[in-house]
Design a protein around this motif. Structure first.
Motif, mmCIF file in Angstrom:
data_model
loop_
_atom_site.group_PDB
_atom_site.id
_atom_site.type_symbol
_atom_site.label_atom_id
_atom_site.label_comp_id
_atom_site.label_asym_id
_atom_site.label_seq_id
_atom_site.Cartn_x
_atom_site.Cartn_y
_atom_site.Cartn_z
ATOM 1 N N TYR A 106 9.444 -19.810 -3.775
ATOM 2 C CA TYR A 106 8.313 -19.432 -4.233
ATOM 3 C C TYR A 106 7.556 -20.111 -5.362
ATOM 4 N N ASP A 107 8.706 -21.036 -6.152
ATOM 5 C CA ASP A 107 8.039 -22.152 -6.898
ATOM 6 C C ASP A 107 7.913 -22.552 -6.111
ATOM 7 N N GLU A 108 8.113 -23.115 -4.965
ATOM 8 C CA GLU A 108 7.105 -24.577 -4.557
ATOM 9 C C GLU A 108 5.691 -24.571 -3.934
ATOM 10 N N ASN A 113 11.759 -9.964 -8.584
ATOM 11 C CA ASN A 113 12.762 -8.643 -9.677
ATOM 12 C C ASN A 113 13.723 -7.242 -9.205
ATOM 13 N N LYS A 114 13.658 -6.664 -7.859
ATOM 14 C CA LYS A 114 14.406 -6.257 -7.398
ATOM 15 C C LYS A 114 16.322 -7.039 -7.426
ATOM 16 N N SER A 115 16.251 -8.335 -7.004
ATOM 17 C CA SER A 115 16.555 -8.820 -6.073
ATOM 18 C C SER A 115 17.245 -9.237 -7.282
ATOM 19 N N SER A 116 17.348 -9.277 -8.590
ATOM 20 C CA SER A 116 17.558 -10.588 -9.549
ATOM 21 C C SER A 116 18.649 -8.762 -10.777
ATOM 22 N N LYS A 117 17.532 -7.339 -10.345
ATOM 23 C CA LYS A 117 18.327 -6.329 -10.898
ATOM 24 C C LYS A 117 19.359 -6.274 -10.214
ATOM 25 N N GLU A 118 19.599 -6.416 -8.729
ATOM 26 C CA GLU A 118 20.417 -6.070 -7.768
ATOM 27 C C GLU A 118 21.761 -6.714 -8.090
ATOM 28 N N LYS A 119 21.463 -7.866 -8.971
ATOM 29 C CA LYS A 119 22.870 -8.576 -9.261
ATOM 30 C C LYS A 119 23.812 -7.924 -9.915
ATOM 31 N N ASP A 139 -0.334 -15.387 -8.557
ATOM 32 C CA ASP A 139 1.174 -15.814 -8.435
ATOM 33 C C ASP A 139 0.604 -13.983 -7.130
ATOM 34 N N CYS A 140 1.680 -14.081 -6.161
ATOM 35 C CA CYS A 140 2.042 -12.450 -5.992
ATOM 36 C C CYS A 140 2.320 -11.295 -5.978
ATOM 37 N N LEU A 141 2.195 -10.408 -6.034
ATOM 38 C CA LEU A 141 2.747 -8.782 -6.775
ATOM 39 C C LEU A 141 3.623 -8.140 -6.092
ATOM 40 N N PHE A 142 3.851 -8.849 -3.951
ATOM 41 C CA PHE A 142 4.492 -8.745 -3.745
ATOM 42 C C PHE A 142 5.679 -9.534 -3.800
ATOM 43 N N CYS A 143 5.529 -10.645 -3.909
ATOM 44 C CA CYS A 143 6.384 -11.759 -4.163
ATOM 45 C C CYS A 143 7.390 -11.706 -5.779
ATOM 46 N N ILE A 144 6.221 -11.496 -6.706
ATOM 47 C CA ILE A 144 7.413 -10.594 -7.795
ATOM 48 C C ILE A 144 8.085 -9.685 -7.687
ATOM 49 N N ALA A 145 7.713 -8.514 -7.240
ATOM 50 C CA ALA A 145 8.371 -7.551 -6.965
ATOM 51 C C ALA A 145 10.215 -7.536 -6.149
ATOM 52 N N PHE A 146 9.764 -8.576 -5.174
ATOM 53 C CA PHE A 146 11.000 -8.981 -4.611
ATOM 54 C C PHE A 146 12.345 -9.467 -5.824
#
Length: 124
Positions: A90-92, A118-124, A109-116
């Protein structure tokens, strides 16, 4: 049919053929653009595969000799690495969302990517 009507029909057919020729030229340009884009994407895909293989040893080889409790830790670590990999993509400048995955992002930025992410970081 008189001669004048025949000439009118021939002129109409010439006009239609000209329009079809222009349309065919436009399609040809689109095909060239698609082939160029496809070639670029194949090359980029190959480069990313080479980078991924160079950085990531395969998970099954790592976990074959580990007890089950440690296998779970390796899988969690692998998932963390996967999320980091997607974040780096994403950063690239690439989309990581399921809507536009792999396409180049525009300026914002893409809202779908950011939501993904954020979801992935919360699942950690």
């Amino acid at each position: 049919m008189d001669k004048e009507e025949i000439f009118k029909r021939v002129a109409q057919m010439e006009q239609q053929i000209g329009e079809m020729y222009k349309g065919l030229g436009g399609l040809k340009e689109q095909i060239v653009e698609l082939i160029e884009e496809n070639t670029r994407l194949v090359m980029e895909n190959q480069r990313l595969k080479e980078l991924f293989v160079a950085k990531e040893p395969s998970l099954p080889q790592q976990t074959e000799k580990l007890p089950p409790s440690q296998k779970a830790e390796v899988v969690d670590e692998s998932t963390h690495k996967g999320v980091n990999h997607l974040s780096n993509l994403y950063d690239e400048g690439f989309h990581i969302c399921n809507v536009h995955y792999g396409r180049l992002r525009g300026d914002g930025d893409c809202l779908f990517c950011i939501a993904f992410l954020n979801k992935s970081s919360k699942e950690k």
